[in-house]
Design a protein around this motif. Structure first.
Motif, PDB file in Angstrom:
ATOM      1  N   UNK A   1       0.846  -1.198   0.000  1.00 53.35           N
ATOM      2  CA  UNK A   1       0.000   0.000   0.000  1.00 53.35           C
ATOM      3  C   UNK A   1       0.881   1.247   0.000  1.00 53.35           C
ATOM      4  N   UNK A   2       1.893   1.267   0.856  1.00 50.94           N
ATOM      5  CA  UNK A   2       2.792   2.420   0.933  1.00 50.94           C
ATOM      6  C   UNK A   2       3.516   2.657  -0.393  1.00 50.94           C
ATOM      7  N   UNK A   3       4.014   1.587  -1.016  1.00 42.21           N
ATOM      8  CA  UNK A   3       4.730   1.749  -2.281  1.00 42.21           C
ATOM      9  C   UNK A   3       3.786   2.137  -3.409  1.00 42.21           C
ATOM     10  N   UNK A   4       2.559   1.642  -3.386  1.00 40.35           N
ATOM     11  CA  UNK A   4       1.560   2.031  -4.394  1.00 40.35           C
ATOM     12  C   UNK A   4       1.269   3.528  -4.301  1.00 40.35           C
ATOM     13  N   UNK A   5       1.099   4.016  -3.090  1.00 39.56           N
ATOM     14  CA  UNK A   5       0.857   5.453  -2.898  1.00 39.56           C
ATOM     15  C   UNK A   5       2.050   6.273  -3.370  1.00 39.56           C
ATOM     16  N   UNK A   6       3.245   5.785  -3.097  1.00 40.62           N
ATOM     17  CA  UNK A   6       4.440   6.489  -3.541  1.00 40.62           C
ATOM     18  C   UNK A   6       4.511   6.506  -5.070  1.00 40.62           C
ATOM     19  N   UNK A   7       4.212   5.391  -5.713  1.00 41.73           N
ATOM     20  CA  UNK A   7       4.210   5.326  -7.178  1.00 41.73           C
ATOM     21  C   UNK A   7       3.236   6.353  -7.758  1.00 41.73           C
ATOM     22  N   UNK A   8       2.032   6.420  -7.186  1.00 38.74           N
ATOM     23  CA  UNK A   8       1.050   7.381  -7.667  1.00 38.74           C
ATOM     24  C   UNK A   8       1.525   8.818  -7.490  1.00 38.74           C
ATOM     25  N   UNK A   9       2.151   9.100  -6.368  1.00 37.27           N
ATOM     26  CA  UNK A   9       2.667  10.441  -6.096  1.00 37.27           C
ATOM     27  C   UNK A   9       3.761  10.826  -7.107  1.00 37.27           C
ATOM     28  N   UNK A  10       4.683   9.905  -7.365  1.00 38.97           N
ATOM     29  CA  UNK A  10       5.763  10.175  -8.316  1.00 38.97           C
ATOM     30  C   UNK A  10       5.211  10.351  -9.731  1.00 38.97           C
ATOM     31  N   UNK A  11       4.261   9.499 -10.118  1.00 42.18           N
ATOM     32  CA  UNK A  11       3.683   9.590 -11.453  1.00 42.18           C
ATOM     33  C   UNK A  11       2.957  10.922 -11.640  1.00 42.18           C
ATOM     34  N   UNK A  12       2.218  11.331 -10.632  1.00 46.30           N
ATOM     35  CA  UNK A  12       1.502  12.602 -10.701  1.00 46.30           C
ATOM     36  C   UNK A  12       2.475  13.770 -10.826  1.00 46.30           C
ATOM     37  N   UNK A  13       3.544  13.758 -10.046  1.00 46.80           N
ATOM     38  CA  UNK A  13       4.528  14.833 -10.078  1.00 46.80           C
ATOM     39  C   UNK A  13       5.259  14.896 -11.412  1.00 46.80           C
ATOM     40  N   UNK A  14       5.504  13.759 -12.019  1.00 49.45           N
ATOM     41  CA  UNK A  14       6.259  13.764 -13.279  1.00 49.45           C
ATOM     42  C   UNK A  14       5.408  14.221 -14.458  1.00 49.45           C
ATOM     43  N   UNK A  15       4.089  14.194 -14.309  1.00 52.26           N
ATOM     44  CA  UNK A  15       3.201  14.634 -15.399  1.00 52.26           C
ATOM     45  C   UNK A  15       2.846  16.114 -15.319  1.00 52.26           C
TER      46      UNK A  15
END
Length: 124
Positions: free
Chosen positions: A109-123
């Motif tokens: 769950x923690x890594x999934x949230x981190x992935x979403x945060x990074x993906x959002x920031x990179x877009x």
């Protein structure tokens, strides 16, 4: 000296064994409170025939996809929890499951949230 001792312990097999022993699958209440939001609104989906979640990310180009993977890889290594992933050009498929407990844990769950945060920031 404390930092050096900590680094030595981290690489020592006993530390790894003790750390992993505390890893457990998400309880039903944790699945409702922690996992359900990822599945309902963040694009994550359960993997068929396995207690794991997956998500596909699409970026503008390979550079952006690779940058996402690099940032996630740094975090994954730091928390000792590594994703299964597949990349072709601008697409990255991420699958998360905790092998130590053979299912989903809070680490996923923690890594999934981190992935979403990074993906959002990179877009942006």
């Amino acid at each position: 000296m404390l930092v050096a001792t900590s680094c030595i312990l981290r690489s020592y097999p006993l530390y790894t064994t003790l750390f992993r022993r505390n890893m457990s699958k998400l309880s039903e209440s944790q699945r409702d409170t922690l996992l359900k939001p990822l599945l309902d609104s963040n694009g994550w989906a359960m993997v068929t025939d396995r207690d794991a979640i997956k998500k596909s990310y699409v970026f503008s180009d390979f550079n952006e996809a690779f940058g996402f993977m690099s940032r996630v890889a740094l975090r994954a290594d730091k928390v000792d929890h590594h994703p299964e992933w597949f990349n072709v050009y601008n697409k990255v498929e991420v699958t998360l499951s905790t092998h130590d407990c053979q299912g989903l844990s809070t680490r996923d769950v923690d890594l999934a949230k981190f992935c979403d945060k990074v993906a959002k920031a990179s877009k942006q």
